[in-house]
Design a protein around this motif. Structure first.
Motif, PDB file in Angstrom:
ATOM      1  N   ALA A  92       0.847  -1.193   0.000  1.00 47.10           N
ATOM      2  CA  ALA A  92       0.000   0.000   0.000  1.00 47.10           C
ATOM      3  C   ALA A  92       0.876   1.234   0.000  1.00 47.10           C
ATOM      4  O   ALA A  92       2.025   1.200   0.464  1.00 47.10           O
ATOM      5  N   ALA A  93       0.316   2.319  -0.535  1.00 45.01           N
ATOM      6  CA  ALA A  93       1.050   3.580  -0.591  1.00 45.01           C
ATOM      7  C   ALA A  93       0.309   4.622   0.237  1.00 45.01           C
ATOM      8  O   ALA A  93      -0.914   4.567   0.380  1.00 45.01           O
ATOM      9  N   LEU A  94       1.079   5.552   0.780  1.00 46.36           N
ATOM     10  CA  LEU A  94       0.505   6.626   1.580  1.00 46.36           C
ATOM     11  C   LEU A  94       1.160   7.927   1.128  1.00 46.36           C
ATOM     12  O   LEU A  94       2.359   8.128   1.338  1.00 46.36           O
ATOM     13  N   LYS A  95       0.371   8.754   0.467  1.00 42.43           N
ATOM     14  CA  LYS A  95       0.937  10.002  -0.059  1.00 42.43           C
ATOM     15  C   LYS A  95       0.737  11.131   0.943  1.00 42.43           C
ATOM     16  O   LYS A  95      -0.345  11.291   1.510  1.00 42.43           O
ATOM     17  N   VAL A  96       1.824  11.904   1.148  1.00 42.92           N
ATOM     18  CA  VAL A  96       1.706  13.074   2.017  1.00 42.92           C
ATOM     19  C   VAL A  96       1.994  14.312   1.170  1.00 42.92           C
ATOM     20  O   VAL A  96       3.121  14.509   0.689  1.00 42.92           O
ATOM     21  N   ALA A  97       0.967  15.145   0.991  1.00 43.45           N
ATOM     22  CA  ALA A  97       1.139  16.340   0.166  1.00 43.45           C
ATOM     23  C   ALA A  97       2.174  17.256   0.813  1.00 43.45           C
ATOM     24  O   ALA A  97       2.171  17.450   2.034  1.00 43.45           O
ATOM     25  N   GLY A  98       3.079  17.750   0.019  1.00 47.88           N
ATOM     26  CA  GLY A  98       4.093  18.690   0.530  1.00 47.88           C
ATOM     27  C   GLY A  98       5.189  18.014   1.344  1.00 47.88           C
ATOM     28  O   GLY A  98       6.035  18.690   1.928  1.00 47.88           O
ATOM     29  N   GLY A  99       5.185  16.665   1.373  1.00 47.38           N
ATOM     30  CA  GLY A  99       6.124  15.960   2.262  1.00 47.38           C
ATOM     31  C   GLY A  99       7.533  15.831   1.716  1.00 47.38           C
ATOM     32  O   GLY A  99       8.430  15.329   2.407  1.00 47.38           O
ATOM     33  N   ALA A 100       7.770  16.288   0.450  1.00 46.82           N
ATOM     34  CA  ALA A 100       9.104  16.098  -0.137  1.00 46.82           C
ATOM     35  C   ALA A 100      10.174  16.884   0.608  1.00 46.82           C
ATOM     36  O   ALA A 100      11.367  16.603   0.465  1.00 46.82           O
ATOM     37  N   SER A 101       9.750  17.817   1.424  1.00 47.87           N
ATOM     38  CA  SER A 101      10.747  18.608   2.162  1.00 47.87           C
ATOM     39  C   SER A 101      11.226  17.893   3.426  1.00 47.87           C
ATOM     40  O   SER A 101      12.087  18.412   4.132  1.00 47.87           O
ATOM     41  N   MET A 102      10.689  16.717   3.702  1.00 50.20           N
ATOM     42  CA  MET A 102      11.131  15.993   4.906  1.00 50.20           C
ATOM     43  C   MET A 102      12.613  15.652   4.808  1.00 50.20           C
ATOM     44  O   MET A 102      13.084  15.174   3.774  1.00 50.20           O
ATOM     45  N   SER A 103      13.306  15.855   5.921  1.00 50.26           N
ATOM     46  CA  SER A 103      14.741  15.565   5.910  1.00 50.26           C
ATOM     47  C   SER A 103      14.965  14.061   6.038  1.00 50.26           C
ATOM     48  O   SER A 103      14.068  13.305   6.410  1.00 50.26           O
ATOM     49  N   ARG A 104      16.181  13.657   5.751  1.00 48.60           N
ATOM     50  CA  ARG A 104      16.553  12.252   5.877  1.00 48.60           C
ATOM     51  C   ARG A 104      16.313  11.768   7.311  1.00 48.60           C
ATOM     52  O   ARG A 104      15.808  10.674   7.567  1.00 48.60           O
ATOM     53  N   LYS A 105      16.661  12.634   8.252  1.00 45.21           N
ATOM     54  CA  LYS A 105      16.523  12.290   9.676  1.00 45.21           C
ATOM     55  C   LYS A 105      15.049  12.029  10.033  1.00 45.21           C
ATOM     56  O   LYS A 105      14.722  11.060  10.732  1.00 45.21           O
TER      57      LYS A 105
END
Ligand code: ASP
Length: 592
Positions: free
Chosen positions: A321-334
């Motif tokens: 299953a996939a879970l998309k988070v809008a605007g989440g591409a800015s999440m850091s590696r940490k």
């Protein structure tokens, strides 16, 4: 002894003489004038003691925090500039004429407004002091209003409040029993009820038609977050009813309660099948305030050359299953690493992700450790979840149960962390539960309890128990199960079939709840009901973080009470009377 509660003082009482009784919340010495903040369960009032009233002044002078005082004096407006509009009594003060110490107090183990500095164990050890805090009083007051409303509503609907025994036999609600040894029947034990389930059903057989009880329930469960070994249910049962009747009553009770107590108009209660809840939210108690949903991608992942995904996508008990988070591409590696650890708690072996930087650039525009394995399906995948530039897509691939738990929990955590809530309150009913769940070895156990009616005939049930649905329903609010119940089995043959499927033989069934089986022979009406968890309801309505905050004297997470030190040892004498010999004690004393 008193004329008013401290919290009742306001401008309408100016120039009147009042007598207050309460505790010294704070004492301040202001250049010869003493200010006492007097506290009782209704609030805090400011008292001024002037040196002109010499006796009162001398008494106030030796008063300390938490002394118990009785004070008489005149109410007056506070001088301009010293008013405190934040306090309900902040416009007025009492000029004391008499101050009497009703009792002194040792220095408390913590200052009420510094409770955060001590651990919860200290607060629980001195719970009687902790409960003096206005926030605690507020919560218990709310609890009292809630149970009052519930009683008034149910009485108004013709429900009778009937008590059921606390010393009883085991009631099969799926937890371990608390046992009480019998002195008069050596070697025999009572069990404390896990719920009044069997007794309320028997009351229906008796013809009481509508029963309720605010009942203590006892479950010796393993330490799971925020459970109490004894907790309170609003327990309801009615005869000649179907799902709609019970759900209707329960819904109007909760709706009225929110209206009355919180002045909140709850939105409509949508109905969702259990299958849909698991599918879209990975949970049978979805928090619908959070707009994220799980999206199935099994069909796509079957086409990729990457076992971690294609394996579960093709397996009968697997899920991707996939879970998309809008605007989440800015999440850091940490941050992503932390979420990976988080899903690990639920058994997930990892957390794959794709960051969508710029879709127009194709693969170039994506950033991901896994995208190289799924180039053939990635476009379709991103379309399916509706990914746009700046989004992140997480993936779970494992046994369906693991994916549901892990992504379901991640969904809630993301909602919390990113404050994605779209409303304050999101209630719903979850319906069409499976009748049974299978453990790893395929053994079936009831999803609700063994007295829940299936939606099919005994023959159909027998033919394919794993596929059978039950007539159970749960009310869920903001991701918390508030209550659950079902239409019960009132037919002996159906009950035997269910017990047989559960592998409970006739002898065992007779020994455990023969009385219920007998009762079904004597004219049991169709009936059903439900039970709400009162503690959780109060927790949600008061905004408390744990149910311990809304229980006057709760147990710790290890099921003990630091204040009374329960459970405690008992004397040998008592044990002898109960015909009990403790293994370790006996060994230590060389008796074994
Ligand atoms: N006895 C059930 C429980 O404690 C509630 C019910 O079925 O009414 O969960």
């Amino acid at each position: 002894m008193r004329s008013h509660y401290c919290g009742q003082l306001d401008e309408t009482l100016v120039d009147q003489t009042v007598t207050l009784c309460g505790w010294v919340h704070r004492r301040r010495d202001h250049g010869g004038v003493i200010f006492l903040d007097m506290r009782d369960r209704d609030g805090i009032a400011q008292v001024v003691v002037d040196p002109d009233t010499a006796d009162a002044f001398a008494t106030a002078d030796r008063a300390r925090s938490e002394f118990v005082l009785r004070i008489s004096g005149r109410v007056r407006l506070r001088p301009e500039g010293t008013q405190n509009p934040k306090m309900p009594t902040g416009m007025v003060e009492v000029l004391a004429k008499e101050v009497e110490v009703l009792n002194t107090a040792a220095t408390p183990p913590f200052q009420l407004d510094e409770h955060g500095k001590v651990g919860e164990d200290v607060r629980l050890k001195y719970r009687y002091i902790d409960l003096r805090r206005p926030e605690m009083i507020e919560k218990l007051r709310l609890r009292s209003r809630i149970s009052h409303h519930v009683r008034a509503f149910l009485e108004g609907q013709g429900f009778l409040d009937i008590e059921t025994p606390i010393l009883t036999r085991a009631t099969p609600e799926g937890a371990r029993d608390y046992l009480v040894p019998s002195r008069t029947h050596p070697g025999s034990f009572f069990a404390l009820p896990q719920s009044p389930q069997l007794f309320k059903q028997l009351l229906m057989v008796s013809g009481f038609d509508r029963y309720y009880q605010i009942a203590k329930c006892f479950r010796d469960e393993d330490l799971r977050a925020d459970r109490q070994p004894e907790f309170t249910q609003i327990d309801i049962e009615a005869s000649f009813v179907e799902e709609e009747d019970i759900m209707g009553i329960a819904e109007s009770m909760i709706r009225g309660l929110f209206q009355d107590v919180l002045n909140v108009e709850l939105p409509a209660f949508p109905r969702m099948t259990w299958a849909e809840a698991m599918h879209r939210y990975g949970s049978d108690k979805p928090d619908l305030r959070i707009p994220l949903t799980l999206v199935d991608v099994d069909d796509l992942m079957q086409q990729v050359d990457f076992k971690v995904f294609s394996g579960p996508a093709s397996a009968a008990d697997g899920r991707v299953a996939a879970l998309k988070v809008a605007g989440g591409a800015s999440m850091s590696r940490k941050v992503i690493d932390d979420y990976t650890k988080f899903v690990g708690i639920y058994g997930a072996k990892g957390l794959a992700w794709i960051k969508v930087n710029e879709r127009a650039k194709g693969l170039e525009g994506l950033q991901s450790p896994i995208v190289k394995f799924m180039e053939n399906v990635v476009e379709e995948l991103l379309d399916r979840v509706g990914a746009q530039d700046g989004d992140i897509v997480f993936f779970g691939a494992d046994k369906a149960s693991v994916v549901n738990e892990a992504l379901g929990a991640l969904r809630v955590k993301l909602g919390e962390d990113l404050n994605l809530y779209t409303s304050d309150w999101a209630p719903l009913w979850v319906v069409d539960f499976p009748m049974f769940e299978a453990d790893d070895k395929g053994a079936l156990s009831p999803l609700h309890h063994p007295f829940t009616s299936p939606s099919c005939s005994p023959e159909e049930l027998k033919a394919d128990p794993a596929a059978a649905l039950s007539r159970a329903y749960d009310m869920v609010l903001n991701g918390t199960e508030l209550g659950g119940g079902s239409i019960r089995i009132h037919d002996q043959q159906m009950q035997s079939t269910v017990l047989e499927i559960l592998g409970i033989g006739e002898e065992e069934a007779r020994e455990k709840f023969g009385f219920l089986l007998d009762a079904l022979h004597y004219g049991a009406p169709p009936h059903g009901g439900l039970a709400f968890g009162l503690d959780r309801l109060v927790m949600l309505m008061s905004g408390a973080r744990t149910i311990r905050e809304v229980i006057a004297f709760p147990k710790t997470q290890s099921a003990s009470c630091p204040m009374t030190e329960a459970p405690g040892e008992v004397s040998l004498e008592q044990l002898r009377e109960l015909n009990i010999r403790l293994r370790q004690k006996a060994k230590a004393e060389g008796q074994e």
